[in-house]
Each structure stands twice: as C-alpha cells, then as structure tokens.
Design an enzyme around this catalytic site. Structure first.
Site, PDB file in Angstrom:
ATOM      1  N   SER A 312       0.844  -1.202   0.000  1.00 41.98           N
ATOM      2  CA  SER A 312       0.000   0.000   0.000  1.00 41.98           C
ATOM      3  C   SER A 312       0.880   1.254   0.000  1.00 41.98           C
ATOM      4  CB  SER A 312      -0.962  -0.034   1.192  1.00 41.98           C
ATOM      5  OG  SER A 312      -1.921   0.991   1.099  1.00 41.98           O
ATOM      6  N   ASP A 416      -9.988  -2.578  -6.237  1.00 39.31           N
ATOM      7  CA  ASP A 416      -9.203  -1.496  -5.636  1.00 39.31           C
ATOM      8  C   ASP A 416      -9.246  -0.299  -6.577  1.00 39.31           C
ATOM      9  OD1 ASP A 416      -7.425   0.172  -4.389  1.00 39.31           O
ATOM     10  OD2 ASP A 416      -5.686  -1.128  -4.621  1.00 39.31           O
ATOM     11  N   HIS A 446      -8.315  -4.068  -1.760  1.00 43.38           N
ATOM     12  CA  HIS A 446      -7.060  -3.473  -1.323  1.00 43.38           C
ATOM     13  C   HIS A 446      -6.567  -4.162  -0.047  1.00 43.38           C
ATOM     14  CE1 HIS A 446      -4.124  -0.193  -1.387  1.00 43.38           C
ATOM     15  NE2 HIS A 446      -4.265  -0.121  -0.074  1.00 43.38           N
TER      16      HIS A 446
END
Length: 484
Positions: A312, A416, A446
């Site tokens: 991320s 995502d 995600h």
C-alpha cells in the site's frame, strides 16, 4: 465479488479509519510543530496489537527488533528463516512441500491474470491488454538453489529452539539475500511489528528464502512528509554501511571469527548487531572481552542483492527508495537493489482513471479516504494529489529516468480503486524495456494479502507464492558473508 464478511468488515473499517484520520488531521492543524517532534512514533499500540519478537525458530523464522537511528524512533524487525540451518536435502523437501503446485490445484481461480511478463502462454483479453495466464507447473530452472552449511547445525539450537549461533564450514555455505519491507496503513497507522505484518513477513521470509528487514518508519501527523521516505532511504544506507564495515574487517583480518575457535566468519551485519542481539552492552567498532565471552556469535551468509517490497503506502516508499538507490549507484556498494515489489501501491493523481470512476466507493480505502490520508501526511502547503510522493508519473519528476529502474512486480486487486494508477506505472516501465509484470487478483480488495482478517485466505497464500516465484529470478546464491 468479495464475501459478505469482507463487505461488512470494510464498512466497519472505513468508519473507524475515517474517524481516526479526521481526528489526526484536526490535531495536526492545531499543532504546527507536530506532536511527536523529530523522534516521532512508529506504531500506535492503542489501535493494533504488536507481535513480540521471538528469537527462536519454533515456526521456522526467528525475529529480533533493532533501533537503527538514535535520533528518531526508526527501527527494523529482522526475520531470519531457519533455512540457514538446514541441509540441502531438508531444504529441497521443504520447498517442494511449500510450492508444490498439486497442493493448490485450484489457485488459478484466485488469480485474474498477469500483464507484461514474457513467461508462460500469452493471450489477449477483451480490453486488448496482454494477459499472461499462470502456468501451475513450477519451473525449477528459475528458482535459486541454496545449500546448507555446517554438519553440526543440529547442535546450534537450544532446547527451547533458540538460535545459539551458526558457524558455516566449507566454501558452499548458504548466502541469503535481504528484502526491505515497508508496511501499509496510509502513512498514519500500521507498524512493522503488528500481528498482521509479522505474519506476512514470516510468510515471505520462508517462501522467498530471504532475510526480511521490516522497516518501522515514522508515522504522520507526528512526522509528515518526507519523514517516512527519508526513513526508508536511511535503512538502505545503514545496510550498506554495515556491509562496508564487514568488508573492512575482512580486509584487516580482525579476530571476530576466532570467537568459537573456528574459522573466521565475516558478515554484512557485523559485530555491533551480534552484540545487540545477544548482549546489552556493545561497542560500535570493537568488542569488549566480557561481551565477547558472554555472547554467541550469530552468523549466516547474506547476499549483496537486495529486494524492496512495499505494501500500500509502503509501495510509494519502496519506489522512492529504489529511485534513490539508482541515483546513488556504486555509493551503496556492495549492496545492490535488484528488484522491487509494489503491492497495491498508494498511487494517486489528478483526473480520473476508469477504475477510479467505477470503484469510487470501493472497499476499505475509497477515494475520499485516500485523499484524507494524503492531507494528513503531506504538509499543508504541499498538498497536491500530483505530488511526487503520490503520483510516480507526474511530469518533470526528479530522479533517474524510468529505463534505469530495476525489475518491478506490481500486485493489484480487482476491487481497488487505485489499481489503474499502478497498472499505468507498470506500463510506462515496460515501454522502456523494464521487466514490470502486473499480477491482478480476481474478486480481491485493497490489502487482500496483508490485512489481518484476510491473511490466511487461499488468495493471500497464492499471492505470496507468486511473489516468491518472481523474486527468485533476481536473487542468486553467490554473494558476501554477513553476520549478526
């Protein structure tokens, strides 16, 4: 589509995260200096549980926390796989069980496809993109082969499984590459020692057969941009300094390797880490005789090749550190960044991509939540979704040209909203002949491979195995010897 449980957890997750982000944004506006000062914080114990470091191989990986910078809270957690103690036969059997394609015959259902790789069969998707379907058979020629060390490895663990010391014998001792891992959390939460990150790093260390250094960088708003990015680069330079110290000690013929009456073993992470692991007192450039007698000489072989992995927002940090490593060139010798893995990176930018319009209110991190996180992380006067930290393809971005970047694997999730930004970055890398495949996972969200509630799903396991297969193309057996 994601399961009902994932959808419900996403609603709760977004509600809590939004409250925390708004509170921190308000707090940072009321405190121009920043609550943490330069020292900062690397975790938030009130929000998530930390996993204690465990210097034993009870589950196959030993861990140790080290505070890297005395001026800040920057720290790392080292994940050392027990493959450094295994004989070749034991290692090969273990790998065969771990990556046996027959044990996951349905894993192809967890994958949507991959883009931009030259391996396996190539077909065209409905949108015209090149899709490379995963072949379930494992090509052993692409996998690094490693070999064990001393025949007395069985005597190097204590009754409780603690690692007493590894003293390789002969010239075929194993050399383990290193991987720097940067956790996610939107720059404002998460930690390198959280239960979820600890579990993920242990999995990667075992599958990739690497020593993972999980970086505990400083969080916002206590320390805004560029603190987290600087911390990532600082750890890489710290690693290079340890390598150079080890090379100096080797060339000077120091007595470190005579501790146990065996041949001298010189390492990349030299004696200061040995003493920090096993002794409370340690000296930077020398060894006190009392400490030398008290500590065990913990040694293993450490390859000069380094892989960066970012999760991320950690993907943004990894990409930044990689660019700086390319710029530094030989200044980082003998450490060399040979590849990077970007797992659903936290890329943003002005304008709208197709996925951003379709998945505006996607699971866990939607568009509004991400913009709020960037407001907390970036200084108020620098806030811009096209900031170089957020958009890797912003025009006139400082740094080396893309053609100089190392091979880059990008992992994206179908649900995502940031996926198109990551795919676009990968496409630009491929245009300049960089090996930059994209693995897209069907019905995934995600952080599907790193979030606490999703870590033990088959899809998360399949993702880690896919990463291991790709990473092993760029890490080799031969390198330098390291110790800690």
């Amino acid at each position: 589509m994601p399961s009902i449980g994932v959808k419900l957890y996403s609603v709760f997750f977004k509600f809590v995260l939004k409250h925390r982000l708004q509170s921190r944004l308000q707090g940072s506006e009321n405190d121009a200096v920043g609550g943490g000062g330069i020292f900062g914080v690397t975790s938030r114990p009130e929000e998530e549980t930390a996993a204690a470091a465990n210097p034993s191989f009870t589950d196959g990986v030993a861990t140790k926390d080290i505070h890297v910078d005395p001026l800040t809270s920057l720290a790392i957690r080292i994940f050392l796989p027990d493959t450094c103690l295994n004989s070749p036969d034991t290692l090969n059997k273990s790998r065969a069980r771990t990556l046996d394609p027959r044990s996951g015959k349905n894993k192809v259902l967890n994958r949507r496809g991959s883009y931009g790789s030259s391996n396996n069969g190539v077909v065209s998707s409905s949108n015209g993109a090149v899709v490379v379907k995963r072949v379930q058979s494992i090509d052993n020629s692409n996998r690094r082969k490693s070999y064990g060390g001393s025949i007395d490895d069985s005597n190097l663990t204590s009754e409780n499984g603690s690692y007493k010391g590894y003293n390789p014998a002969g010239n075929n001792c194993r050399r383990l590459p290193v991987m720097l891992q940067f956790h996610g959390g939107g720059f404002v939460s998460g930690s390198n020692d959280s239960v979820a990150n600890d579990y993920f790093c242990r999995r990667i260390a075992k599958l990739c057969d690497v020593i993972v250094l999980a970086v505990g960088y400083r969080l916002a708003p206590e320390n805004k941009y560029p603190a987290a990015f600087d911390d990532g680069l600082k750890v890489l330079h710290w690693l290079a300094k340890q390598a150079n110290l080890a090379e100096c000690s080797k060339s000077l013929g120091t007595e470190e390797g005579q501790i146990r009456g065996s041949r001298r073993v010189v390492g990349m992470l030299p004696m200061l880490l040995v003493l920090q692991w096993w002794s409370l007192g340690w000296l930077l450039m020398g060894i006190h005789q009392g400490a030398r007698d008290a500590c065990s000489f913990v040694s293993f072989n450490f390859n000069k090749e380094c892989v960066l992995l970012g999760v991320s927002c950690g993907g943004n940090i990894a990409d930044y550190v990689t660019r700086k490593a390319v710029e530094a060139g030989k200044l980082l010798d003998p450490v060399k960044v040979v590849a990077q893995v970007l797992m659903y990176p936290f890329f943003n930018g002005s304008g709208s991509k197709q996925a951003e319009e379709k998945l505006f209110n996607s699971y866990f991190y939607d568009k509004a939540m991400c913009e709020l996180a960037w407001k907390v992380f970036l200084p108020e006067e620098e806030f811009n979704l096209d900031h170089p930290a957020a958009n890797p393809l912003v025009p006139n971005r400082a740094g080396p040209p893309l053609k100089q970047m190392p091979p880059t694997l990008t992992v994206v999730a179908e649900h995502d909203w940031m996926r198109d930004r990551a795919i676009a970055y990968s496409e630009e890398l491929r245009k300049v002949k960089v090996d930059a495949p994209v693995l897209e996972y069907k019905d995934a969200v995600h952080e599907f491979a790193t979030l606490d509630m999703l870590l033990k799903t088959p899809q998360a396991q399949a993702c880690a195995e896919d990463i291991a297969i790709w990473v092993k193309k760029y890490i080799s057996l031969r390198g330098y010897e390291f110790s800690y």
